[in-house]
Design a protein around this motif. Structure first.
Motif, PDB file in Angstrom:
ATOM      1  N   UNK A  69      30.866   0.428 -22.824  1.00  0.00           N
ATOM      2  CA  UNK A  69      30.369   0.161 -24.164  1.00  0.00           C
ATOM      3  C   UNK A  69      29.009  -0.528 -24.084  1.00  0.00           C
ATOM      4  N   UNK A  70      28.351  -0.683 -25.229  1.00  0.00           N
ATOM      5  CA  UNK A  70      27.016  -1.284 -25.202  1.00  0.00           C
ATOM      6  C   UNK A  70      27.057  -2.653 -24.541  1.00  0.00           C
ATOM      7  N   UNK A  82      33.095   9.708 -23.321  1.00  0.00           N
ATOM      8  CA  UNK A  82      33.991  10.076 -22.225  1.00  0.00           C
ATOM      9  C   UNK A  82      34.137  11.582 -22.070  1.00  0.00           C
ATOM     10  N   UNK A 127      42.359   1.746 -22.286  1.00  0.00           N
ATOM     11  CA  UNK A 127      41.954   1.421 -23.665  1.00  0.00           C
ATOM     12  C   UNK A 127      40.893   2.406 -24.163  1.00  0.00           C
ATOM     13  N   UNK A 128      39.893   2.661 -23.306  1.00  0.00           N
ATOM     14  CA  UNK A 128      38.837   3.588 -23.717  1.00  0.00           C
ATOM     15  C   UNK A 128      39.416   4.961 -24.024  1.00  0.00           C
ATOM     16  N   UNK A 129      40.311   5.422 -23.162  1.00  0.00           N
ATOM     17  CA  UNK A 129      40.894   6.750 -23.361  1.00  0.00           C
ATOM     18  C   UNK A 129      41.742   6.801 -24.625  1.00  0.00           C
ATOM     19  N   UNK A 131      41.213   5.059 -27.326  1.00  0.00           N
ATOM     20  CA  UNK A 131      40.491   4.825 -28.572  1.00  0.00           C
ATOM     21  C   UNK A 131      39.461   5.896 -28.865  1.00  0.00           C
ATOM     22  N   UNK A 132      39.091   6.699 -27.886  1.00  0.00           N
ATOM     23  CA  UNK A 132      38.057   7.682 -28.163  1.00  0.00           C
ATOM     24  C   UNK A 132      38.620   8.702 -29.158  1.00  0.00           C
ATOM     25  N   UNK A 178      40.202  -6.932 -30.639  1.00  0.00           N
ATOM     26  CA  UNK A 178      39.107  -7.604 -29.963  1.00  0.00           C
ATOM     27  C   UNK A 178      37.896  -6.738 -29.721  1.00  0.00           C
ATOM     28  N   UNK A 179      36.810  -7.425 -29.372  1.00  0.00           N
ATOM     29  CA  UNK A 179      35.564  -6.748 -29.068  1.00  0.00           C
ATOM     30  C   UNK A 179      35.065  -7.253 -27.729  1.00  0.00           C
ATOM     31  N   UNK A 180      34.021  -6.576 -27.221  1.00  0.00           N
ATOM     32  CA  UNK A 180      33.429  -7.019 -25.970  1.00  0.00           C
ATOM     33  C   UNK A 180      32.869  -8.426 -26.177  1.00  0.00           C
TER      34      UNK A 180
END
Lengths: 347, 323
Positions: free
Chosen positions: A59-60, A226, A264-266, A268-269, A284-286
């Motif tokens: 993520x950014x 992704x 998590x990334x997989x 949420x995409x 939560x966020x980064x």
């Protein structure tokens, strides 16, 4: 494409970059504040074999673009080493050694900002050839420009136009023509399709794969998407707050993600095969990279976190599919997730 | 029963070199409580359609033809003051960049209270209570404290939650959400999409969700309208349009999206690019790029025709209907 020696084309180890965010000395003195640093890249290791593609996703603010800039010499590393065919680049001044820099080029995200609006396309594409003196003769140089334009799917007549006469996708083709004009072996592509529409994105991705097949190029591909990364890569590295948390072959990382953040990334995409799915959304966020959480940076968002995760940064060690930086994976605390590819297909 | 009905909406921009038509003959309906996704590439006219509905087309642009009906009454010909009352009270808006949608010099609470008091007859303390309640509903932790803080003290995802609260706090029946998650990271995007869906189901508000991201549409919308070169070319239930697209453009677009778990040698691609406003071809605007082009396509513009599966503007289907 096989090469006589099978040592990696690019070896990055322990790469670090921190930026100084301290206030001016006088302010620090008055406010009694400490110097402040943000560790944008904090110990990243990977290698890329010749002719392969390694992608960095995250993520950014995770440091993926900073890694790209460090490798290209656009920014000086604070530590670690970058070896291109065994030659150390980390301690070289910008642009040196010229012969090696000719062999590495970069494609940028925004095709509107990366082309000089006052130059004609032919001059834009010819510039690297001129500065590296690969084609000293102007006539031959122009011929090569025409060939490159056709190679990337434009026409030779387009060389006389200005960048504003082209659409986003065509501009990205011009950027690619410029990048390959000095016959490089290694391309760093920083989000090359993020500014493009989907139908044009497919054209550019196909062009990049074709170039790789025909010219034997090696890519470092930076993206947050992704699905794009899955299409283009042989290896994928997932970054979180300046560190690689997982590195594995592309096919494996999506079928058997190890690190909770990759999972998590997989999850949420947004996926077009998941019509109106309802599932628990991760919270939560980064966190702010200036003050990352202690221990494993991911622990505040991780459902598997325990006392050890809060206190001790996990090492980047071998996992079932590649490498992962996670205590839970190393201790076998994570439930091995069943083949996720099967799960995603069954909609 | 429809909440919003858009009929033959055409927006033009007069310029020195002639009139540019941004959107042409756009027809849409939105049912109460429905989430309609609008997808298309940049310049397809999806944001322009949203702006026209909410009455925010910048001059010299103007609605040249067609009408917009909200609950059966026209809103496209209202005066500035009347439209201002419609905006916020009946139609809320969420834009892409949460930082520019919020006023940096007012606290989040001030902005919410102002919006609530503009549209609802409430005392200041009641409006403040409601503002805190909305912050709680959009998932801001410790809303009693955060209500008095400024937008810059929020993260990107939290700001977009505040923008959602602002759009919903006057209880509008329709929300226009223009790329609400494009500026956010994926893990935050998922949270915002889920929140938007949940709140709209709770309040019964309808949403027009404008986005270029098919994945977002798939996970959020009930129906989807696909736009190309200023026109709606296909409308249908999300599952139908995504799994069995009928218009060759939609089919090409769906095929060109890389998917996780699939790795073809070559990604199917649509050659060329969408025509510019001043260079739209005769007949069907997609015909120069269409793999199924027929002789009639370059001559005659297909209308959006409804049938059992949805609506599609393509001669491949209009001919079948005729025979």
């Amino acid at each position: 494409m096989m090469h006589p020696d099978d040592r990696p084309l690019l070896e990055v180890s322990g790469l670090r970059k921190s930026f100084d965010l301290s206030k001016p000395f006088i302010n620090r003195l008055i406010e009694r504040s400490e110097r402040q640093f943000v560790k944008a890249v904090d110990g990243v290791d990977f290698t890329i074999q010749r002719g392969q593609t390694l992608s960095l996703v995250g993520e950014s603010g995770c440091g993926k673009s900073t890694v790209a800039k460090l490798i290209m010499g656009l920014s000086r590393p604070s530590g670690g080493s970058i070896r291109f065919e065994g030659t150390e680049l980390a301690d070289q001044p910008a642009g040196k050694p010229a012969q090696l820099r000719r062999r590495m080029q970069m494609i940028f995200q925004d095709p509107y900002a990366s082309l000089n609006p006052r130059w004609r396309v032919a001059r834009i594409i010819a510039e690297p050839m001129k500065s590296f003196a690969t084609h000293p003769d102007p006539g031959k140089r122009r011929k090569e420009v025409d060939r490159l334009l056709e190679f990337v799917g434009l026409s030779a007549a387009d060389g006389d136009k200005f960048p504003h006469e082209f659409s986003g996708g065509q501009r990205q083709r011009i950027s690619i023509a410029r990048a390959i004009s000095t016959k490089p072996e290694f391309l760093v592509c920083d989000e090359p399709t993020s500014a493009l529409d989907v139908s044009v994105q497919a054209q550019i991705l196909n062009l990049m794969r074709e170039l790789q097949r025909e010219l034997g190029l090696t890519y470092l591909f930076i993206s947050h998407d992704l699905a794009v990364v899955n299409y283009i890569s042989d290896w994928i590295g997932v970054m979180y707050l300046g560190r690689l948390v997982e590195l594995a072959p592309a096919a494996e990382i999506f079928a058997k993600p190890q690190h909770p953040y990759t999972r998590l990334l997989l999850d949420t995409v947004p996926d077009i095969s998941m019509v109106n799915r309802d599932m628990d959304r991760p919270a939560g966020e980064v966190p702010n990279p200036i003050t990352p959480p202690p221990g494993c940076h991911f622990h505040p968002r991780c459902v598997h976190a325990d006392a050890r995760c809060k206190a001790q940064m996990p090492d980047f060690i071998a996992s079932a599919t590649g490498h992962a930086r996670c205590h839970a994976v190393q201790e076998g605390r994570l439930s091995p997730i069943a083949e996720r590819a099967a799960l995603r297909g069954a909609v | 029963m429809t909440l919003l009905k858009v009929e033959n909406l055409t927006v033009e921009f007069p310029s020195r070199r002639g009139t540019l038509t941004a959107i042409e003959d756009v027809c849409l309906t939105v049912a109460p409580g429905e989430i309609l996704g609008m997808v298309g590439e940049s310049g397809a006219g999806k944001s322009m359609t949203g702006a026209a509905i909410i009455g925010l087309i910048e001059p010299p642009g103007r609605i040249a033809r067609g009408q917009i009906l909200l609950n059966g009454s026209r809103i496209d010909n209202l005066g500035r003051e009347d439209m201002r009352r419609v905006r916020g009270r009946q139609i809320g808006a969420i834009f892409q960049d949460p930082l520019t949608s919020l006023n940096p010099v007012l606290t989040v609470g001030e902005q919410l209270i102002e919006t609530i008091q503009t549209h609802l007859k409430l005392s200041r303390s009641a409006a403040r209570e409601r503002a805190i309640d909305w912050l709680r509903r959009v998932g801001i932790p410790a809303p009693e404290k955060r209500v008095d803080t400024y937008p810059h003290q929020y993260s990107g995802g939290m700001r977009q939650r505040v923008v959602i609260a602002l759009a919903l706090c006057a209880e509008p029946r329709l929300i226009i959400a223009d790329e609400p998650t494009t500026a956010l990271d994926v893990s935050v995007q998922a949270q915002i999409i889920a929140l938007l869906r949940k709140l709209c189901k709770e309040t019964g508000a309808s949403v027009i969700l404008v986005t270029h991201d098919m994945g977002v549409i798939a996970e959020t919308a009930d129906r989807v309208a696909v736009m190309y070169a200023g026109r709606v070319i296909e409308v249908g239930a999300v599952a139908d349009v995504l799994r069995a697209p009928r218009h060759p453009y939609t089919a090409g677009l769906m095929a060109s999206i890389p998917r996780i778990g699939e790795k073809p040698d070559i990604l199917p691609q649509i050659d060329g690019a969408m025509p510019r406003l001043n260079a739209r071809p005769e007949g069907c605007a997609f015909n120069p790029r269409c793999p199924k082009r027929m002789e009639v396509c370059a001559r005659l513009r297909p209308d959006l025709v409804a049938d059992a599966q949805g609506e599609v503007a393509c001669h491949l289907f209009s001919k079948e209907l005729a025979t």
